[in-house]
Structures are given as structure tokens and as C-alpha cells.
Design an enzyme around this catalytic site. Structure first.
Site, PDB file in Angstrom:
ATOM      1  N   GLY A  85       0.880  -1.126   0.031  1.00 25.95           N
ATOM      2  CA  GLY A  85       0.054  -0.042  -0.083  1.00 25.95           C
ATOM      3  C   GLY A  85       0.937   1.213  -0.003  1.00 25.95           C
ATOM      4  O   GLY A  85       1.874   1.353   0.552  1.00 25.95           O
ATOM      5  N   ARG A 149       1.230  -5.814  -4.831  1.00 25.02           N
ATOM      6  CA  ARG A 149       1.043  -6.722  -3.995  1.00 25.02           C
ATOM      7  C   ARG A 149       1.756  -7.971  -4.341  1.00 25.02           C
ATOM      8  O   ARG A 149       1.402  -9.087  -3.527  1.00 25.02           O
ATOM      9  CB  ARG A 149      -0.192  -6.807  -3.173  1.00 25.02           C
ATOM     10  CG  ARG A 149      -0.482  -5.555  -2.699  1.00 25.02           C
ATOM     11  CD  ARG A 149      -1.692  -5.694  -1.736  1.00 25.02           C
ATOM     12  NE  ARG A 149      -1.990  -4.287  -0.892  1.00 25.02           N
ATOM     13  CZ  ARG A 149      -1.419  -3.958   0.279  1.00 25.02           C
ATOM     14  NH1 ARG A 149      -0.569  -4.404   0.767  1.00 25.02           N
ATOM     15  NH2 ARG A 149      -2.047  -2.712   0.689  1.00 25.02           N
ATOM     16  N   ASP A 179       5.475  -5.012   6.647  1.00 20.82           N
ATOM     17  CA  ASP A 179       6.180  -6.464   7.399  1.00 20.82           C
ATOM     18  C   ASP A 179       6.292  -7.559   6.388  1.00 20.82           C
ATOM     19  O   ASP A 179       7.311  -8.176   6.313  1.00 20.82           O
ATOM     20  CB  ASP A 179       5.540  -6.655   8.473  1.00 20.82           C
ATOM     21  CG  ASP A 179       3.947  -6.594   8.268  1.00 20.82           C
ATOM     22  OD1 ASP A 179       3.315  -6.516   7.513  1.00 20.82           O
ATOM     23  OD2 ASP A 179       3.200  -7.374   9.184  1.00 20.82           O
ATOM     24  N   ASP A 180       4.928  -7.599   5.396  1.00 20.14           N
ATOM     25  CA  ASP A 180       5.099  -8.863   4.586  1.00 20.14           C
ATOM     26  C   ASP A 180       6.171  -8.562   3.574  1.00 20.14           C
ATOM     27  O   ASP A 180       6.816  -9.445   3.119  1.00 20.14           O
ATOM     28  CB  ASP A 180       3.728  -9.059   3.998  1.00 20.14           C
ATOM     29  CG  ASP A 180       2.746  -9.375   4.869  1.00 20.14           C
ATOM     30  OD1 ASP A 180       3.043 -10.070   5.854  1.00 20.14           O
ATOM     31  OD2 ASP A 180       1.391  -9.081   5.084  1.00 20.14           O
ATOM     32  N   LYS A 206       8.217   0.729   5.519  1.00 14.79           N
ATOM     33  CA  LYS A 206       7.046   1.404   5.063  1.00 14.79           C
ATOM     34  C   LYS A 206       5.747   1.019   5.403  1.00 14.79           C
ATOM     35  O   LYS A 206       5.605  -0.338   5.672  1.00 14.79           O
ATOM     36  CB  LYS A 206       7.166   1.429   3.414  1.00 14.79           C
ATOM     37  CG  LYS A 206       5.812   2.156   2.855  1.00 14.79           C
ATOM     38  CD  LYS A 206       5.251   1.182   1.752  1.00 14.79           C
ATOM     39  CE  LYS A 206       4.205  -0.163   2.717  1.00 14.79           C
ATOM     40  NZ  LYS A 206       3.447  -0.802   1.658  1.00 14.79           N
ATOM     41  N   THR A 207       4.743   1.529   5.963  1.00 11.73           N
ATOM     42  CA  THR A 207       3.467   1.171   6.009  1.00 11.73           C
ATOM     43  C   THR A 207       2.899   2.718   7.071  1.00 11.73           C
ATOM     44  O   THR A 207       3.310   3.099   8.017  1.00 11.73           O
ATOM     45  CB  THR A 207       2.970   0.037   6.640  1.00 11.73           C
ATOM     46  OG1 THR A 207       1.667  -0.186   6.661  1.00 11.73           O
ATOM     47  CG2 THR A 207       3.729  -0.144   8.023  1.00 11.73           C
ATOM     48  N   ASP A 209       0.180   1.930   8.528  1.00 14.24           N
ATOM     49  CA  ASP A 209      -0.381   1.338   9.704  1.00 14.24           C
ATOM     50  C   ASP A 209       0.408   1.532  11.013  1.00 14.24           C
ATOM     51  O   ASP A 209      -0.029   1.364  12.057  1.00 14.24           O
ATOM     52  CB  ASP A 209      -0.468  -0.282   9.552  1.00 14.24           C
ATOM     53  CG  ASP A 209      -1.367  -0.234   8.274  1.00 14.24           C
ATOM     54  OD1 ASP A 209      -2.059   0.426   7.665  1.00 14.24           O
ATOM     55  OD2 ASP A 209      -1.059  -1.568   7.611  1.00 14.24           O
ATOM     56  N   LYS A 246     -26.100  17.367  16.364  1.00 12.38           N
ATOM     57  CA  LYS A 246     -27.392  16.555  16.359  1.00 12.38           C
ATOM     58  C   LYS A 246     -26.774  15.215  15.546  1.00 12.38           C
ATOM     59  O   LYS A 246     -27.697  14.343  15.440  1.00 12.38           O
ATOM     60  CB  LYS A 246     -28.497  17.005  15.116  1.00 12.38           C
ATOM     61  CG  LYS A 246     -27.711  17.616  13.866  1.00 12.38           C
ATOM     62  CD  LYS A 246     -28.764  18.149  12.854  1.00 12.38           C
ATOM     63  CE  LYS A 246     -28.459  18.329  11.599  1.00 12.38           C
ATOM     64  NZ  LYS A 246     -29.345  18.942  10.859  1.00 12.38           N
ATOM     65  N   TYR A 247     -25.517  15.031  15.330  1.00 12.27           N
ATOM     66  CA  TYR A 247     -25.381  13.798  14.604  1.00 12.27           C
ATOM     67  C   TYR A 247     -24.053  12.990  15.870  1.00 12.27           C
ATOM     68  O   TYR A 247     -23.127  13.689  16.218  1.00 12.27           O
ATOM     69  CB  TYR A 247     -24.499  14.036  13.537  1.00 12.27           C
ATOM     70  CG  TYR A 247     -25.298  14.438  12.370  1.00 12.27           C
ATOM     71  CD1 TYR A 247     -26.577  13.597  11.887  1.00 12.27           C
ATOM     72  CD2 TYR A 247     -24.993  15.662  11.659  1.00 12.27           C
ATOM     73  CE1 TYR A 247     -27.489  14.199  10.921  1.00 12.27           C
ATOM     74  CE2 TYR A 247     -25.761  16.082  10.693  1.00 12.27           C
ATOM     75  CZ  TYR A 247     -27.315  15.278  10.128  1.00 12.27           C
ATOM     76  OH  TYR A 247     -28.018  15.996   9.230  1.00 12.27           O
ATOM     77  N   MET A 254      -8.190   3.342   8.699  1.00 16.03           N
ATOM     78  CA  MET A 254      -7.220   2.319   8.160  1.00 16.03           C
ATOM     79  C   MET A 254      -6.340   1.768   9.318  1.00 16.03           C
ATOM     80  O   MET A 254      -6.097   2.530  10.177  1.00 16.03           O
ATOM     81  CB  MET A 254      -6.640   2.724   6.911  1.00 16.03           C
ATOM     82  CG  MET A 254      -6.948   1.793   5.761  1.00 16.03           C
ATOM     83  SD  MET A 254      -5.911   2.300   4.446  1.00 16.03           S
ATOM     84  CE  MET A 254      -6.878   1.777   3.002  1.00 16.03           C
ATOM     85  N   GLU A 315      -9.781  -0.284  11.751  1.00 18.68           N
ATOM     86  CA  GLU A 315     -10.426  -1.176  10.750  1.00 18.68           C
ATOM     87  C   GLU A 315     -10.257  -2.553  11.149  1.00 18.68           C
ATOM     88  O   GLU A 315     -11.125  -3.385  10.716  1.00 18.68           O
ATOM     89  CB  GLU A 315     -10.177  -0.786   9.458  1.00 18.68           C
ATOM     90  CG  GLU A 315      -8.554  -1.333   9.187  1.00 18.68           C
ATOM     91  CD  GLU A 315      -8.014  -1.213   7.653  1.00 18.68           C
ATOM     92  OE1 GLU A 315      -8.713  -0.738   6.847  1.00 18.68           O
ATOM     93  OE2 GLU A 315      -6.937  -1.610   7.468  1.00 18.68           O
ATOM     94  N   GLY A 429      -5.496   9.590   2.910  1.00 20.34           N
ATOM     95  CA  GLY A 429      -4.052   9.883   3.904  1.00 20.34           C
ATOM     96  C   GLY A 429      -2.876   9.288   3.209  1.00 20.34           C
ATOM     97  O   GLY A 429      -1.787   9.475   3.521  1.00 20.34           O
TER      98      GLY A 429
HETATM   99  P1  FBP Z   1       0.635  -1.934   3.575  1.00 16.23           P
HETATM  100  O1  FBP Z   1       0.550  -3.046   4.982  1.00 16.23           O
HETATM  101  O2  FBP Z   1       0.859  -2.833   2.423  1.00 16.23           O
HETATM  102  O3  FBP Z   1       1.462  -0.882   3.884  1.00 16.23           O
HETATM  103  O4  FBP Z   1      -1.079  -1.310   3.480  1.00 16.23           O
HETATM  104  C1  FBP Z   1      -1.327  -0.549   4.195  1.00 16.23           C
HETATM  105  C2  FBP Z   1      -2.913  -0.624   3.955  1.00 16.23           C
HETATM  106  O5  FBP Z   1      -3.350   0.911   3.531  1.00 16.23           O
HETATM  107  C3  FBP Z   1      -3.928  -1.118   4.963  1.00 16.23           C
HETATM  108  O6  FBP Z   1      -4.190   0.127   6.099  1.00 16.23           O
HETATM  109  C4  FBP Z   1      -5.224  -1.355   4.447  1.00 16.23           C
HETATM  110  O7  FBP Z   1      -5.871  -2.505   5.131  1.00 16.23           O
HETATM  111  C5  FBP Z   1      -4.750  -2.022   3.020  1.00 16.23           C
HETATM  112  O8  FBP Z   1      -3.316  -1.395   2.782  1.00 16.23           O
HETATM  113  C6  FBP Z   1      -5.588  -1.683   2.002  1.00 16.23           C
HETATM  114  O9  FBP Z   1      -4.939  -2.398   1.020  1.00 16.23           O
HETATM  115  P2  FBP Z   1      -5.456  -2.057  -0.560  1.00 16.23           P
HETATM  116  O10 FBP Z   1      -4.420  -0.920  -1.056  1.00 16.23           O
HETATM  117  O11 FBP Z   1      -4.750  -3.139  -1.511  1.00 16.23           O
HETATM  118  O12 FBP Z   1      -6.985  -1.655  -0.768  1.00 16.23           O
END
Ligand code: FBP
Length: 553
Positions: A85, A149, A179-180, A206-207, A209, A246-247, A254, A315, A429
């Protein structure tokens, strides 16, 4: 074709990322002690006989070049891949890599493989020249070479990759990923070393997350910018909410399994509710417990005349509710073993799942709204993860809270109006122009990677530390990737993978949140962080995340 640049982009292109003093001049390599994996040491050692136990590496600044200085003998070509991602700052990792290479020797070359690891296997690449790099400095996105991916795990992929690496005379491959993808980098490094291929592999963390971190990798890049973007928008929603009164806004964020993003945004914006999945698991909370907690907060605020509020939801929540976790684990194995499942129609898929699951998990599956149950059976990503961003937890929760409040109304325990709106912040983001922190951090990660390559390292992750301090004081080096690994079940099989860092309930960021959350629930304490600032006072522009601040200050 070059894209048209906004005025902000034109001005921002001139920003010069601040490089840590440790690597801005002449440097020498300092080797630390041999390392071990975080768990399952014997198994990991067997799987990585050539790259296990490597020492931690640090670069130290030298007053003047010496015989020990890191340098490049002759020329070296490097390949780079963006994997997974998008995360703000990827272009700066590449520009740091480019500048680092050219500083070592202007004849060094950088090649970008297109659309992720697949570009290496299929031999799709481009040479990254100064013109191209200059067009992307300090910009968000991964569009300079694209991302993908594809999982690099099979010998024929490694061999096909090696053909093009040899053809381009590439000495090292840099894989920028989560990580992957860094697990893949370690597997590839081991394979090339075992086969004396003469290609080093270096990873970059990178991520958005924030779950690729440990003592030596303090944060992954992109987390800072992405959470600042989400916090800006959450703040805007809170101001709207506090104006209209009101909401109730249910906001899913993510972040996959870990709740780092939700927690960071809560620390920045002070919402009425923020669920932390790791706490849900630790307390063995059921879906009903979560719903009842939110409903009680809504009812208490309504009693004080406050029929509005905000709820942040990570999420990955669904995977942490014990009953759901057991269901997902069984579903993962079931779907991995039955490829024919994908060709069934929706009704047949539901029947298949109910017939083949254990009694307990089938009951949980049946108790879920049909839409959510179906979302749990959708395709896994190439690494075997449930695609949690597709599960509409925000709607599931608000629907259940609405029902609970109706019940409480009948019992005379709730007087008020409940009107819910839903949001999901994720993709908004991931490609924002990097904050100063991410622009500097990413540039340093890339620049540092060239030093690791010149030092002959392979199977290492580029590491920049001391991040809560000004960037001039950051430390630089390399961490053996095997050090971060353990064995986990993926796609129904046990595999070596980098251990995901979840929110530490004993850590300072969570404790800071837990101390304040009752007050934030009862009263309206919203903070409105506003947009990322690229120009202006350093305390505004160079601010780190609250997570790093609480962890290190
Ligand atoms: P990475 O772990 O590859 O950095 O991806 C982060 C992420 O944005 C997650 O937060 C999210 O669940 C996922 O990618 C969404 O995947 P896609 O971009 O394939 O829709």
C-alpha cells in the site's frame, strides 16, 4: 507525461530534507553484537542459515575520511521496488537513495522496477535519472514507479529476477515495504546469498499502519503524515458536530490489525470514543460489550443534553473480538483449502461456510448481519490477510448501538435522539505530500540504504533512530531482518514472518489515552489539529506524532 503541479507542489519541490549529522559527511561502520530473532529462534535459524544472527550495524560520523570510511569501489548499480500500500514519503526514500548513490560515485545508476515486485519478475523497469527524480521530490504517492502486492516467494521468481539484475549489473535491490514485503526481502536476501548470486537485498520500513516497529525501527514511514491527514479531517468533523449538535459520527480508520492509527488520531483529536482492538482482545470483550459501552456513553451524553459525538474505530477491530478471531482463523484455513469456493454464487458460499465450519464458529457466522458475514469470506490479500478495509464495522456498530438505545429507551434508561453518520478514512491519507517529518525520515532511510549497500550488507533493514529528537540528532544504521521474525500461520501454513507490532497496553501512548478517555466521553474536549503545515515555525512544521512523543519523551 509530466503532471501539472499545484503552486504548493512547486514551492515544496525546493524543500531540502534535513539529513542526520551522523550520515551527512564521511562515515564509518560500527558492528554491534550478533542478534537473535524475537521468537522461534531455532526454526528461523534453520530457514535462514546464511543471514541469521547478523550483527546490528551503526554508522558513525568521522571528522575526516579515513581508511575505514564507507566508500564505493568502482561503480554500483542499484534496483528499487515499492511494495504494498502507498505511504507518504516513498518518493523521498527513492530520492535519498539516488542522491546517496550519486554522492558515492556520479556514475552509479538507479533502476526502478515497475508496479511492485512483479516488475522484477517480469523485467519491467526504468532507469531513474535526475530529471525524473527532481520531478518527484517531496511529493506523496508511489507513482514514480508504481507499487504492487505480488508476493516474492517462489524460486522461479527469484531466478527470473536474477536474470534482469545480472543484465543490468545490479549489485543490490532495495525493497520499500511493510512487514510482509520486508519478510520477502529477507527470504530473497537468504536465497541470493545461499546461491552466491552477488546481489544484496536491503529493506525500508514503510506502512501507514505503524505496525512495523520495534526497539530499533521506531516507526514506519507514512504513519506520521497519514495520521495528521486523518486527524485534520476528524477535527473538522468534530467542529461540525459541535456546531450542529445533532449527529454521532462513526469513523473507521485504516491500519489493518493494529490500532496505532486510531490511537494516534485519538491522542491528536480527543474524540468521545476510540476503540482499541488490542484492549478488546485483552479484556475478551464481545461485540455486545463494545456496543453496550458506546450506547452507555451516548445515553450519558444525551442526559446532559449532548446528542452528538464521535467514535473512532480501527479497521481491524473485528479480528480482535475473540469469537470473531476464532471464526476468521477457521475461515482462513477453510478457504485456503477449497479453491472452488470462489466459483460458487453468494447463497451457495454462505451454505458452504455454514456446513463446513465448527458448530461454535457457524453460530457466530450466522449471528452476523448477512453483509458483514459475506465480507469475511471475500478474497484474502496475496499474504493471506483478511481485507479488513472492506468490512463495514462502522455501520455494523452504529446499527447495533441504535438497536441497543431503542431497547434502553423502552426500559426508561435513555432519553435522546440518535442519528448516525459514517466515514472511512484510509485512502485519503496514503498519498498526501509527506510532512516534514516523513520527508526527512524517508530521505534519510534511502540515503542510509546506499551506505548499507556500500558496506556490503544484505538481509538488513535501513534504520534511522532517535526520531523524537531534531533530525540532525537522528542515528543511522541497519538491523538484520531475521531479528524481527517469528513463525505464524498464513494461508493455512506455518511461515516465518516479521512480527507485527500491536498497540502495547502497557505503553505510554495507550496509558495517556486511557487516563483521559472518560473525561473525553462525558464532556466535549475536541481538539482541531488543522492541516499539515509545510512552511512556518518548526514547532508546527516539524512536530512528530503523539505516539513517538509519548514513547520517547
Ligand atoms: P501495507 O501494509 O502494504 O502498507 O498497506 C496498508 C494498507 O493501507 C492497510 O491499512 C489497508 O488495510 C490496506 O493497505 C488496503 O489495501 P489495498 O491498498 O490493497 O486496498
Amino acid at each position: 507525461m509530466k503532471s501539472t503541479k499545484s503552486i504548493l507542489q512547486q514551492k515544496r519541490a525546493a524543500y531540502e530534507p534535513k539529513l542526520p549529522a551522523a550520515i551527512s559527511g564521511s562515515v564509518k561502520l560500527v558492528e554491534g553484537a550478533a542478534t537473535q530473532s524475537v521468537a522461534d529462534q531455532e526454526e528461523i535459524k534453520k530457514l535462514f542459515p546464511n543471514t541469521y544472527g547478523l550483527p546490528e550495524l551503526t554508522f558513525a560520523a568521522e571528522a575526516a575520511p579515513s581508511a575505514q570510511s564507507v566508500k564505493c569501489d568502482g561503480t554500483m548499480n542499484v534496483g528499487v521496488i515499492l511494495s504494498g500500500g502507498q505511504a507518504p514519503g516513498g518518493h523521498n526514500v527513492i530520492s535519498g537513495l539516488f542522491d546517496g548513490l550519486k554522492k558515492l560515485n556520479p556514475d552509479n545508476r538507479l533502476y526502478g522496477f515497475l508496479m511492485g515486485p512483479g516488475g522484477l519478475v517480469d523485467h519491467n523497469y526504468v532507469e531513474l535519472t535526475k530529471d525524473i527524480i527532481d520531478d518527484y521530490r517531496n511529493t506523496g504517492g508511489f507513482d514514480i514507479i508504481g507499487s504492487g502486492r505480488t508476493k516474492l516467494e517462489k524460486v522461479d521468481q527469484f531466478e527470473k529476477g536474477l536474470v534482469i539484475l545480472k543484465e543490468l549489473d545490479i549489485k543490490a535491490l532495495v525493497i520499500i515495504g511493510g512487514d510482509d514485503s520486508n519478510t520477502n526481502a529477507a527470504v530473497l536476501a537468504e536465497y541470493y546469498k545461499a546461491h552466491n548470486a552477488g546481489v544484496q537485498v536491503i529493506g525500508c520500513p514503510k506502512t501507514i499502519d505503524g505496525d512495523l516497529k520495534n526497539e530499533l525501527i521506531e516507526t514506519s514511514f507514512g504513519f506520521d503524515t497519514a495520521t495528521k491527514v486523518y486527524s485534520e479531517v476528524i477535527g473538522n468533523i468534530q467542529r461540525d458536530c459541535n456546531s450542529a449538535k445533532k449527529y454521532w459520527h462513526f469513523i473507521k480508520l485504516m491500519g489493518r490489525s493494529a490500532s496505532h492509527i486510531a490511537l494516534e488520531c485519538a491522542l491528536q483529536t480527543q474524540p468521545n470514543v476510540c476503540i482499541v482492538s488490542e484492549e478488546v482482545e485483552a479484556k475478551a470483550m464481545t461485540l455486545n460489550d463494545i456496543v453496550n459501552n458506546i450506547a452507555d456513553i451516548v445515553a450519558n451524553r444525551a442526559a446532559a443534553g449532548l446528542n452528538f459525538g464521535t467514535v473512532l474505530i480501527p479497521e481491524g477491530l473485528i479480528e480482535f473480538i475473540p469469537a470473531m478471531k476464532a471464526l476468521i482463523a477457521e475461515l482462513n484455513d477453510l478457504l485456503a483449502a477449497h479453491a472452488e469456493f470462489a466459483s460458487l454464487d453468494t447463497e451457495a458460499q454462505r451454505a458452504f461456510v455454514l456446513k463446513n465450519l465448527s458448530k461454535e464458529n457457524a453460530a457466530t457466522f450466522e449471528s452476523l448481519p448477512a453483509g458483514v458475514a459475506r465480507q469475511l469470506t471475500l478474497d484474502r490479500d496475496p499474504h493471506g490477510n483478511v481485507q479488513v478495509s472492506l468490512i463495514e464495522t462502522e455501520k455494523l456498530l452504529s446499527e447495533m448501538v441504535g438497536k441497543r438505545l431503542a431497547q434502553m429507551k423502552e426500559e426508561g434508561k435513555y432519553v435522546g435522539k440518535f442519528s448516525a453518520l459514517h466515514h472511512f478514512f484510509g485512502y485519503e491519507g496514503r498519498c498526501a505530500d509527506p510532512s516534514n517529518f516523513d520527508a526527512d525520515y524517508c530521505y534519510a532511510l534511502g540515503f542510509n540504504a546506499t551506505l548499507l549497500i556500500a558496506s556490503g550488507a544484505t538481509g538488513y533493514m535501513s534504520s534511522i533512530r532517535n526520531l523524537a529528537k531534531p533530525s540532525s540528532e537522528w542515528q543511522a544504521g541497519g538491523i538484520p531482518i531475521t531479528m524481527m521474525m517469528n513463525i505464524e500461520r498464513r494461508h493455512g501454513e506455518l511461515k516465518p514472518v516479521i512480527k507485527k507490532a500491536l498497540v502495547d497496553l502497557e505503553g505510554k501512548p495507550f496509558k495517556a489515552f486511557a487516563e483521559k478517555r472518560d473525561l473525553w466521553a462525558r464532556e466535549t474536549c475536541y481538539v482541531y489539529p488543522g492541516p499539515i503545515q509545510y512552511f512556518g515555525p518548526s514547532e508546527v512544521c516539524d512536530r512528530t506524532s503523539c505516539t513517538l512523543y509519548y514513547e520517547q519523551c
